[in-house]
Design a protein around this motif. Sequence first.
Motif, PDB file in Angstrom:
ATOM      1  N   ALA B  25     -88.098  12.404  70.999  1.00 62.78           N
ATOM      2  CA  ALA B  25     -88.643  11.136  70.498  1.00 62.78           C
ATOM      3  C   ALA B  25     -87.774  10.555  69.386  1.00 62.78           C
ATOM      4  O   ALA B  25     -87.597   9.331  69.288  1.00 62.78           O
ATOM      5  CB  ALA B  25     -90.072  11.352  69.996  1.00 62.78           C
ATOM      6  N   ILE B  26     -87.203  11.422  68.545  1.00 60.61           N
ATOM      7  CA  ILE B  26     -86.319  10.930  67.479  1.00 60.61           C
ATOM      8  C   ILE B  26     -85.064  10.309  68.095  1.00 60.61           C
ATOM      9  O   ILE B  26     -84.617   9.236  67.683  1.00 60.61           O
ATOM     10  CB  ILE B  26     -85.958  12.075  66.497  1.00 60.61           C
ATOM     11  N   LEU B  27     -84.521  10.971  69.127  1.00 64.14           N
ATOM     12  CA  LEU B  27     -83.330  10.412  69.788  1.00 64.14           C
ATOM     13  C   LEU B  27     -83.663   9.062  70.435  1.00 64.14           C
ATOM     14  O   LEU B  27     -82.881   8.109  70.368  1.00 64.14           O
ATOM     15  CB  LEU B  27     -82.790  11.405  70.821  1.00 64.14           C
ATOM     16  N   ASP B  28     -84.863   8.958  71.044  1.00 65.43           N
ATOM     17  CA  ASP B  28     -85.300   7.679  71.621  1.00 65.43           C
ATOM     18  C   ASP B  28     -85.417   6.605  70.541  1.00 65.43           C
ATOM     19  O   ASP B  28     -85.043   5.451  70.739  1.00 65.43           O
ATOM     20  CB  ASP B  28     -86.672   7.830  72.292  1.00 65.43           C
ATOM     21  N   ARG B  29     -85.961   7.002  69.387  1.00 67.64           N
ATOM     22  CA  ARG B  29     -86.175   6.064  68.271  1.00 67.64           C
ATOM     23  C   ARG B  29     -84.841   5.507  67.779  1.00 67.64           C
ATOM     24  O   ARG B  29     -84.718   4.318  67.496  1.00 67.64           O
ATOM     25  CB  ARG B  29     -86.863   6.835  67.129  1.00 67.64           C
ATOM     26  N   ILE B  30     -83.860   6.396  67.712  1.00 62.62           N
ATOM     27  CA  ILE B  30     -82.527   5.953  67.288  1.00 62.62           C
ATOM     28  C   ILE B  30     -81.967   4.964  68.325  1.00 62.62           C
ATOM     29  O   ILE B  30     -81.445   3.913  67.987  1.00 62.62           O
ATOM     30  CB  ILE B  30     -81.577   7.164  67.128  1.00 62.62           C
ATOM     31  N   ARG B  31     -82.121   5.315  69.599  1.00 62.57           N
ATOM     32  CA  ARG B  31     -81.597   4.483  70.687  1.00 62.57           C
ATOM     33  C   ARG B  31     -82.249   3.101  70.666  1.00 62.57           C
ATOM     34  O   ARG B  31     -81.606   2.086  70.902  1.00 62.57           O
ATOM     35  CB  ARG B  31     -81.895   5.213  72.014  1.00 62.57           C
ATOM     36  N   ALA B  33     -83.586   1.474  68.130  1.00 60.06           N
ATOM     37  CA  ALA B  33     -83.432   0.695  66.885  1.00 60.06           C
ATOM     38  C   ALA B  33     -82.283  -0.298  67.017  1.00 60.06           C
ATOM     39  O   ALA B  33     -81.314  -0.042  67.730  1.00 60.06           O
ATOM     40  CB  ALA B  33     -83.175   1.652  65.725  1.00 60.06           C
ATOM     41  N   PRO B  34     -82.403  -1.453  66.333  1.00 62.63           N
ATOM     42  CA  PRO B  34     -81.315  -2.422  66.387  1.00 62.63           C
ATOM     43  C   PRO B  34     -80.090  -1.879  65.644  1.00 62.63           C
ATOM     44  O   PRO B  34     -80.214  -1.005  64.784  1.00 62.63           O
ATOM     45  CB  PRO B  34     -81.896  -3.646  65.663  1.00 62.63           C
ATOM     46  N   GLY B  35     -78.928  -2.380  65.986  1.00 62.35           N
ATOM     47  CA  GLY B  35     -77.709  -1.949  65.294  1.00 62.35           C
ATOM     48  C   GLY B  35     -76.605  -1.616  66.269  1.00 62.35           C
ATOM     49  O   GLY B  35     -76.769  -1.738  67.489  1.00 62.35           O
ATOM     50  N   ASP B  36     -75.504  -1.145  65.719  1.00 68.95           N
ATOM     51  CA  ASP B  36     -74.267  -0.959  66.458  1.00 68.95           C
ATOM     52  C   ASP B  36     -74.183   0.464  67.035  1.00 68.95           C
ATOM     53  O   ASP B  36     -74.168   1.442  66.298  1.00 68.95           O
ATOM     54  CB  ASP B  36     -73.106  -1.215  65.466  1.00 68.95           C
TER      55      ASP B  36
END
Lengths: 274, 90
Positions: B25-31, B33-36
Amino acid sequence: MYYIDPHNHMVSRVTDDYERLARAGCVAVSEPAFWAGFDRGSAESFRDYFRHLTEFEPKRAAQYGIKHYCWVCINAKEAENVSLAREVIAILPEFLDRPNCLGVGEIGLNKNTRNEAIIFLEQVDLAARHNELILVHTPHLEDKYQGTRMILDMLRGDSRIRPEKVLIDHVEEHTIRYALEEGYWVGMTLYPVTKCTPQRAADMVEMYGTERIMVNSAGDWGPSNPLAVTDFIHEMRMRGHSEETIRKIVYENPLAFFSQCPRWQFESPLAATA
Amino acid sequence: MPLTKKEVFERYFLELRCKLLDAAAILDRIRRAPGDDEQLRNDPRIGQLRRALEVLASERTNYAEEIQLIFSRPYDPDWQQKFDLSATNP
């Protein structure tokens, strides 16, 4: 079960924590000198801190039947300022023979720099000249492995240092073996996110046995639980370990290590109830 | 009496499942999120996480120690010579 917390920064905790510790079975704490959360401006500021550790804190603990012991030093983080660190080292002998002082600690490394190593060696020298116990802080996270190996190199390089008089603290899975193999005592700190969970501490006991191993809460002003040792006791019980095994780690081992200091005057509550 | 392998597995299975799901879930959250993406691709910690997951997916006898070492700076046995500590007597 009665227990001793070998590393708990009680100056950072409220008096209610002493009551909670006493209710949980804690009969003694040892409090190493550490970083205040900001860099102090002068050696006099450290002098006041050492007075706090040696005069005020034992009285606060005694109200709840807990014996309070401490260690004095300049911590690794502030050791980066070599001139200030040397001023602090110069005042340490004033406090080393205070009745509740167990020795020099927690000295060590933080970011594994040259300045930190210089001040570490100078404090090891002080401890050796005064025949004091040493409590060693090992670095956090990515710096731990490298820093622990460096610390062991420096201790090995001083022939006056007897491993049985040194506690290497905050060991984890990748550092515990090195310290135990060289004959040092080790401490596992129960910080769930950045150091060690009670479950992983129990795992290491199962892998390395109970000789020269302790667990501590390192309760301080950050996220930490001053009663964390009781979580370890619970985990060990749930795994089926005997009360005798658990007591060795949380009570008898700290007692054996601290008893090497002539100022350790401790009447065992176990003897009183026998 | 220490627990058997089967007892340890039963006791910790749900906790292990929960922690793996947390990691996912943390990896999904990072994916999400907006950004580069490029910025993260160049972050060495992403490589450390990948290597740690590879260790978990393989047969090992000491997972925890191996993963600790992945997240550790290396030790150089010659560090004392490089620091030249002999010239630092007070």
